[in-house]
Design a protein around this motif. Structure first.
Motif, PDB file in Angstrom:
ATOM      1  N   LEU A 111       9.849 -18.891  33.999  1.00  0.00           N
ATOM      2  CA  LEU A 111      10.660 -19.063  35.205  1.00  0.00           C
ATOM      3  C   LEU A 111      10.124 -20.192  36.073  1.00  0.00           C
ATOM      4  O   LEU A 111      10.906 -20.950  36.670  1.00  0.00           O
ATOM      5  N   HIS A 112       8.831 -20.328  36.137  1.00  0.00           N
ATOM      6  CA  HIS A 112       8.229 -21.412  36.911  1.00  0.00           C
ATOM      7  C   HIS A 112       8.604 -22.770  36.310  1.00  0.00           C
ATOM      8  O   HIS A 112       8.953 -23.712  37.035  1.00  0.00           O
ATOM      9  N   SER A 113       8.565 -22.866  34.991  1.00  0.00           N
ATOM     10  CA  SER A 113       8.925 -24.112  34.309  1.00  0.00           C
ATOM     11  C   SER A 113      10.393 -24.451  34.508  1.00  0.00           C
ATOM     12  O   SER A 113      10.744 -25.620  34.720  1.00  0.00           O
ATOM     13  N   VAL A 114      11.252 -23.455  34.443  1.00  0.00           N
ATOM     14  CA  VAL A 114      12.685 -23.681  34.653  1.00  0.00           C
ATOM     15  C   VAL A 114      12.924 -24.154  36.080  1.00  0.00           C
ATOM     16  O   VAL A 114      13.714 -25.075  36.317  1.00  0.00           O
ATOM     17  N   GLY A 115      12.247 -23.561  37.033  1.00  0.00           N
ATOM     18  CA  GLY A 115      12.371 -23.992  38.419  1.00  0.00           C
ATOM     19  C   GLY A 115      11.943 -25.432  38.612  1.00  0.00           C
ATOM     20  O   GLY A 115      12.591 -26.199  39.328  1.00  0.00           O
ATOM     21  N   ASN A 116      10.857 -25.808  37.953  1.00  0.00           N
ATOM     22  CA  ASN A 116      10.401 -27.199  38.035  1.00  0.00           C
ATOM     23  C   ASN A 116      11.418 -28.148  37.414  1.00  0.00           C
ATOM     24  O   ASN A 116      11.645 -29.242  37.930  1.00  0.00           O
ATOM     25  N   ALA A 117      12.023 -27.744  36.317  1.00  0.00           N
ATOM     26  CA  ALA A 117      13.040 -28.582  35.674  1.00  0.00           C
ATOM     27  C   ALA A 117      14.248 -28.751  36.587  1.00  0.00           C
ATOM     28  O   ALA A 117      14.797 -29.855  36.703  1.00  0.00           O
ATOM     29  N   LYS A 145      27.735 -27.530  47.001  1.00  0.00           N
ATOM     30  CA  LYS A 145      27.450 -28.713  46.219  1.00  0.00           C
ATOM     31  C   LYS A 145      27.505 -28.406  44.729  1.00  0.00           C
ATOM     32  O   LYS A 145      27.232 -27.293  44.292  1.00  0.00           O
ATOM     33  N   ALA A 146      27.838 -29.437  43.967  1.00  0.00           N
ATOM     34  CA  ALA A 146      27.922 -29.266  42.517  1.00  0.00           C
ATOM     35  C   ALA A 146      26.556 -28.937  41.926  1.00  0.00           C
ATOM     36  O   ALA A 146      26.455 -28.141  40.992  1.00  0.00           O
ATOM     37  N   SER A 147      25.497 -29.534  42.463  1.00  0.00           N
ATOM     38  CA  SER A 147      24.164 -29.260  41.918  1.00  0.00           C
ATOM     39  C   SER A 147      23.776 -27.794  42.108  1.00  0.00           C
ATOM     40  O   SER A 147      23.123 -27.210  41.247  1.00  0.00           O
ATOM     41  N   SER A 148      24.189 -27.187  43.206  1.00  0.00           N
ATOM     42  CA  SER A 148      23.912 -25.768  43.423  1.00  0.00           C
ATOM     43  C   SER A 148      24.655 -24.916  42.407  1.00  0.00           C
ATOM     44  O   SER A 148      24.118 -23.926  41.902  1.00  0.00           O
ATOM     45  N   MET A 149      25.875 -25.315  42.105  1.00  0.00           N
ATOM     46  CA  MET A 149      26.656 -24.573  41.117  1.00  0.00           C
ATOM     47  C   MET A 149      26.042 -24.713  39.724  1.00  0.00           C
ATOM     48  O   MET A 149      25.987 -23.738  38.966  1.00  0.00           O
ATOM     49  N   VAL A 150      25.574 -25.896  39.401  1.00  0.00           N
ATOM     50  CA  VAL A 150      24.941 -26.119  38.099  1.00  0.00           C
ATOM     51  C   VAL A 150      23.657 -25.309  37.995  1.00  0.00           C
ATOM     52  O   VAL A 150      23.393 -24.670  36.983  1.00  0.00           O
ATOM     53  N   LYS A 151      22.854 -25.313  39.047  1.00  0.00           N
ATOM     54  CA  LYS A 151      21.621 -24.529  39.059  1.00  0.00           C
ATOM     55  C   LYS A 151      21.925 -23.053  38.844  1.00  0.00           C
ATOM     56  O   LYS A 151      21.252 -22.381  38.056  1.00  0.00           O
ATOM     57  N   GLY A 152      22.911 -22.554  39.548  1.00  0.00           N
ATOM     58  CA  GLY A 152      23.272 -21.151  39.417  1.00  0.00           C
ATOM     59  C   GLY A 152      23.755 -20.801  38.024  1.00  0.00           C
ATOM     60  O   GLY A 152      23.375 -19.770  37.465  1.00  0.00           O
ATOM     61  N   ALA A 153      24.579 -21.665  37.449  1.00  0.00           N
ATOM     62  CA  ALA A 153      25.100 -21.414  36.107  1.00  0.00           C
ATOM     63  C   ALA A 153      23.982 -21.442  35.068  1.00  0.00           C
ATOM     64  O   ALA A 153      23.927 -20.590  34.174  1.00  0.00           O
ATOM     65  N   LEU A 154      23.071 -22.407  35.180  1.00  0.00           N
ATOM     66  CA  LEU A 154      21.962 -22.484  34.230  1.00  0.00           C
ATOM     67  C   LEU A 154      21.011 -21.308  34.381  1.00  0.00           C
ATOM     68  O   LEU A 154      20.517 -20.766  33.393  1.00  0.00           O
ATOM     69  N   LEU A 155      20.756 -20.910  35.604  1.00  0.00           N
ATOM     70  CA  LEU A 155      19.885 -19.769  35.840  1.00  0.00           C
ATOM     71  C   LEU A 155      20.501 -18.489  35.285  1.00  0.00           C
ATOM     72  O   LEU A 155      19.816 -17.672  34.669  1.00  0.00           O
ATOM     73  N   VAL A 197       7.118 -11.055  25.985  1.00  0.00           N
ATOM     74  CA  VAL A 197       8.114 -11.563  26.925  1.00  0.00           C
ATOM     75  C   VAL A 197       7.671 -11.284  28.357  1.00  0.00           C
ATOM     76  O   VAL A 197       7.756 -12.156  29.221  1.00  0.00           O
ATOM     77  N   LYS A 198       7.194 -10.093  28.603  1.00  0.00           N
ATOM     78  CA  LYS A 198       6.713  -9.752  29.945  1.00  0.00           C
ATOM     79  C   LYS A 198       5.560 -10.660  30.354  1.00  0.00           C
ATOM     80  O   LYS A 198       5.476 -11.096  31.496  1.00  0.00           O
ATOM     81  N   ARG A 199       4.680 -10.949  29.404  1.00  0.00           N
ATOM     82  CA  ARG A 199       3.496 -11.751  29.698  1.00  0.00           C
ATOM     83  C   ARG A 199       3.854 -13.196  30.037  1.00  0.00           C
ATOM     84  O   ARG A 199       3.227 -13.833  30.868  1.00  0.00           O
ATOM     85  N   THR A 200       4.865 -13.735  29.388  1.00  0.00           N
ATOM     86  CA  THR A 200       5.188 -15.147  29.562  1.00  0.00           C
ATOM     87  C   THR A 200       6.386 -15.404  30.475  1.00  0.00           C
ATOM     88  O   THR A 200       6.714 -16.564  30.731  1.00  0.00           O
ATOM     89  N   ALA A 201       7.020 -14.372  30.982  1.00  0.00           N
ATOM     90  CA  ALA A 201       8.227 -14.551  31.799  1.00  0.00           C
ATOM     91  C   ALA A 201       7.937 -15.347  33.074  1.00  0.00           C
ATOM     92  O   ALA A 201       8.728 -16.209  33.463  1.00  0.00           O
TER      93      ALA A 201
END
Length: 57
Positions: A42-48, A2-12, A34-38
């Protein structure tokens, strides 16, 4: 595939690449931050991604 899977992969991939670049070129103090907030970032990006995929349905 699916295109959405490709978009998710590219953005990630772009987010991971930008994070890796910023991490390797930063000071030790910034590296600790960076280590503290990573995890939160990642959780926020996943939610988006989930929100985008839900709106595409």
């Amino acid at each position: 595939m699916k295109a959405s899977s490709m978009v998710k992969g590219a953005l990630l991939l772009a987010a991971a690449g930008a994070t890796a670049y910023l991490y390797t070129t930063s000071s030790p103090r910034t590296k600790r931050n960076v280590k503290r907030t990573a995890e939160n970032t990642l959780h926020s990006v996943g939610n988006a991604f989930e929100a985008v995929s839900r709106s595409m349905r």
